[in-house]
Design an enzyme around this catalytic site. Sequence first.
Site, PDB file in Angstrom:
ATOM      1  CG  ASN A   8      43.935  37.734  49.668  1.00 27.39           C
ATOM      2  OD1 ASN A   8      43.593  37.315  50.770  1.00 27.39           O
ATOM      3  ND2 ASN A   8      43.053  38.086  48.732  1.00 27.39           N
ATOM      4  CE  LYS A  10      42.530  34.850  46.631  1.00 26.69           C
ATOM      5  NZ  LYS A  10      41.792  34.998  45.395  1.00 26.69           N
ATOM      6  CG  HIS A  96      40.000  40.842  47.116  1.00 24.22           C
ATOM      7  ND1 HIS A  96      39.261  39.899  46.436  1.00 24.22           N
ATOM      8  CD2 HIS A  96      41.306  40.565  46.870  1.00 24.22           C
ATOM      9  CE1 HIS A  96      40.107  39.069  45.816  1.00 24.22           C
ATOM     10  NE2 HIS A  96      41.352  39.456  46.065  1.00 24.22           N
ATOM     11  CD  GLU A  98      38.476  36.211  45.862  1.00 19.59           C
ATOM     12  OE1 GLU A  98      38.823  36.179  47.051  1.00 19.59           O
ATOM     13  OE2 GLU A  98      39.147  35.685  44.949  1.00 19.59           O
ATOM     14  CD  GLU A 168      44.040  41.843  43.344  1.00 21.04           C
ATOM     15  OE1 GLU A 168      45.004  41.107  43.482  1.00 21.04           O
ATOM     16  OE2 GLU A 168      42.953  41.658  43.915  1.00 21.04           O
ATOM     17  N   GLY A 174      42.036  34.684  40.246  1.00 15.07           N
ATOM     18  CA  GLY A 174      41.583  33.300  40.429  1.00 15.07           C
ATOM     19  C   GLY A 174      41.275  32.561  39.151  1.00 15.07           C
ATOM     20  CB  SER A 214      46.191  34.538  37.453  1.00 18.31           C
ATOM     21  OG  SER A 214      44.865  34.181  37.728  1.00 18.31           O
ATOM     22  N   GLY A 235      47.508  35.867  45.271  1.00 17.03           N
ATOM     23  CA  GLY A 235      46.434  35.143  45.956  1.00 17.03           C
ATOM     24  C   GLY A 235      46.845  33.708  46.226  1.00 17.03           C
TER      25      GLY A 235
HETATM   26  C1  PEP Z   1      43.891  37.981  44.911  1.00 18.08           C
HETATM   27  O1  PEP Z   1      43.114  37.305  45.577  1.00 18.08           O
HETATM   28  O2  PEP Z   1      44.104  39.165  45.187  1.00 18.08           O
HETATM   29  C2  PEP Z   1      44.574  37.356  43.784  1.00 18.08           C
HETATM   30  C3  PEP Z   1      45.376  38.071  43.063  1.00 18.08           C
HETATM   31  O3  PEP Z   1      44.296  36.021  43.570  1.00 18.08           O
HETATM   32  P1  PEP Z   1      45.031  35.014  42.568  1.00 18.08           P
HETATM   33  O4  PEP Z   1      46.510  35.337  42.608  1.00 18.08           O
HETATM   34  O5  PEP Z   1      44.726  33.679  43.085  1.00 18.08           O
HETATM   35  O6  PEP Z   1      44.470  35.280  41.202  1.00 18.08           O
END
Ligand code: PEP
Length: 255
Positions: A8, A10, A96, A98, A168, A174, A214, A235
């Site tokens: 992703n 973003k 998601h 976010e 998630e 994040g 993460s 991400g």
């Molecule tokens: C995501 O945006 O789905 C995600 C898992 O982000 P990150 O890996 O940066 O935590």
Amino acid sequence: MGKLVVGNLKMNLLSSDEREKYFELFKKEISGKRLGDCEIVLCPPFIHLEVFKKTLSKRTKIGAQNMFWEGSGSYTGEISGAMLKNFGCDYVIIGHSERRKYFCENNEEVNLKVQSAVKADLKPIICIGETRIEKETQQMLSVITKQLKKALEGVTRPKLENIVVAYEPVWAVGTDITPTAHEIMEAKVLIRKILVEGFGKKYAEKVPILYGGSVNSRTVKNLCNDPEMDGILVGRESLVPHEFIKIAEIISNSN
Ligand code: PEP
């Protein structure tokens, strides 16, 4: 079932120069790598979708990060499932954390998007997960049960094979904080149980269940070592092709 590794990207890659640089590094990293039957999916911002599709080989599938549930018409600023499909997308991330946080997306809207994605012949990657407060107040099970059941309302059994679920936990996205492998498996078992209860074992088994939050090349082995893990949603680290492909290599060799 092969492993699924989704990136992703973003709201990044701000110019065509940045995009070109990304392609250069991505192609260099993926070339000659043995990724078994691992499927790689990249989800760039809408504006880059067509160029990603044209530039990356068939080995890399393309997904969007969101969509609207209506098919076409007077919905200023929105993008429909049919548009995504016609411009080469196979997947679309829906719900998601976010989007739930910054755009107040609720479970009903997530469900409308999932139904619309399936209708457009896209594979929705449905994101579910509890917040930190919900975890601390022992609501993880009830939250993900509610999110998943609502997201899948109206999806028929044969269409279930196009669905992907990503666990998630919001507190892990994040943040550089991750659950234990045991906590991830607990969520996965619950998700599979909900799918089996709703659709029957034969159909439920076809749904890949991913973990996201993460993940990097140093933590992926511990987090997703279980052969039962169907893949990963990455991400920030997907912006660094070297790291992203390293994660894919580890996942593809994990059983
Ligand atoms: C995501 O945006 O789905 C995600 C898992 O982000 P990150 O890996 O940066 O935590």
